[in-house]
Design a protein around this motif. Structure first.
Motif, PDB file in Angstrom:
ATOM      1  N   ILE A 127      31.119 -26.810  11.087  1.00 13.57           N
ATOM      2  CA  ILE A 127      31.483 -28.228  11.124  1.00 13.57           C
ATOM      3  C   ILE A 127      30.365 -29.035  11.771  1.00 13.57           C
ATOM      4  O   ILE A 127      29.998 -30.103  11.281  1.00 13.57           O
ATOM      5  N   ARG A 128      29.768 -28.518  12.871  1.00 10.70           N
ATOM      6  CA  ARG A 128      28.656 -29.218  13.517  1.00 10.70           C
ATOM      7  C   ARG A 128      27.455 -29.317  12.578  1.00 10.70           C
ATOM      8  O   ARG A 128      26.797 -30.352  12.506  1.00 10.70           O
ATOM      9  N   PHE A 129      27.205 -28.285  11.812  1.00  8.27           N
ATOM     10  CA  PHE A 129      26.087 -28.284  10.867  1.00  8.27           C
ATOM     11  C   PHE A 129      26.320 -29.327   9.758  1.00  8.27           C
ATOM     12  O   PHE A 129      25.416 -30.079   9.391  1.00  8.27           O
ATOM     13  N   LEU A 130      27.546 -29.378   9.242  1.00  7.63           N
ATOM     14  CA  LEU A 130      27.842 -30.305   8.154  1.00  7.63           C
ATOM     15  C   LEU A 130      27.816 -31.759   8.630  1.00  7.63           C
ATOM     16  O   LEU A 130      27.485 -32.655   7.862  1.00  7.63           O
ATOM     17  N   ARG A 131      28.147 -32.004   9.889  1.00 10.34           N
ATOM     18  CA  ARG A 131      28.095 -33.365  10.427  1.00 10.34           C
ATOM     19  C   ARG A 131      26.659 -33.867  10.510  1.00 10.34           C
ATOM     20  O   ARG A 131      26.401 -35.051  10.346  1.00 10.34           O
ATOM     21  N   ARG A 132      25.735 -32.977  10.781  1.00  7.73           N
ATOM     22  CA  ARG A 132      24.335 -33.367  10.891  1.00  7.73           C
ATOM     23  C   ARG A 132      23.654 -33.459   9.537  1.00  7.73           C
ATOM     24  O   ARG A 132      22.652 -34.138   9.390  1.00  7.73           O
ATOM     25  N   ASP A 133      24.203 -32.802   8.512  1.00  8.23           N
ATOM     26  CA  ASP A 133      23.586 -32.781   7.184  1.00  8.23           C
ATOM     27  C   ASP A 133      23.972 -34.051   6.425  1.00  8.23           C
ATOM     28  O   ASP A 133      25.126 -34.276   6.114  1.00  8.23           O
ATOM     29  N   THR A 134      22.990 -34.906   6.142  1.00  9.32           N
ATOM     30  CA  THR A 134      23.246 -36.187   5.460  1.00  9.32           C
ATOM     31  C   THR A 134      22.608 -36.234   4.070  1.00  9.32           C
ATOM     32  O   THR A 134      22.405 -37.315   3.518  1.00  9.32           O
TER      33      THR A 134
END
Length: 177
Positions: free
Chosen positions: A9-16
């Motif tokens: 979830i933390r990785f996907l939040r940073r991936d734009t």
């Protein structure tokens, strides 16, 4: 220690990387609807104005007497010559001339327009009237919308075939002899 789902979830939040595609997918349909609605409204307006102008010019010729021996076909041809942008005008326009004797003879029924799905043509009244008599003129031009299933094309009032009816009305008093 954090669980694998928290780190994902933390990785996907940073991936734009897909943010612009999402914005594009949300904005483009609205933008296209506005563009097509503008084009549709403009084209319908141009056709309506040209029909009104051509009818007024032809009625003026009829009123002042420079248009002699008017028949429904001749008058429709003259209107179609003047309304340059109306495609297939001679086959898709209905024209009525109705003398008005008093308030009770003023036509109250809906305009009779052509139905392009059938060979049957509506019964149209064409009577140019006598001298010093008031005459009501009505032209109905049938046109298919540019975008019938999108934007403004969905909102236009259409007949059973999906055609839009452009109606122009005028009136005149025949010059006295």
């Amino acid at each position: 220690m954090s669980s694998p789902s928290h780190s994902l979830i933390r990785f996907l939040r940073r991936d734009t990387r897909g943010a612009a595609a999402v914005e594009f997918a949300l904005v483009v349909p609205i933008l296209l609807a506005i563009i097509f609605a503008t084009l549709e409204a403009g084209w319908i307006m141009v056709q309506t104005i040209m029909l009104d102008r051509a009818l007024d010019m032809t009625v003026r010729e009829l009123r002042i007497g420079s248009f002699t021996d008017p028949t429904q076909e001749k008058m429709r041809d003259r209107i179609c010559e003047k309304a340059v942008v109306l495609a297939d005008c001679r086959n898709t326009m209905a024209l009525e001339l109705i003398p008005v004797i008093d308030a009770s003879s003023y036509p109250t029924d809906a305009a009779r327009c052509l139905d392009r799905s059938t060979e049957i043509e509506p019964v149209l009244r064409f009577n140019p009237g006598q001298r010093s008599q008031m005459v009501f003129v009505r032209a109905c031009y049938v046109v298919a919308p540019l975008t019938p299933k999108f934007a403004l094309g969905l909102l236009l009032s259409k007949d059973a075939n999906g055609d839009v009816r452009l109606i122009s009305k005028s009136g005149f008093i025949n010059e006295p002899a």
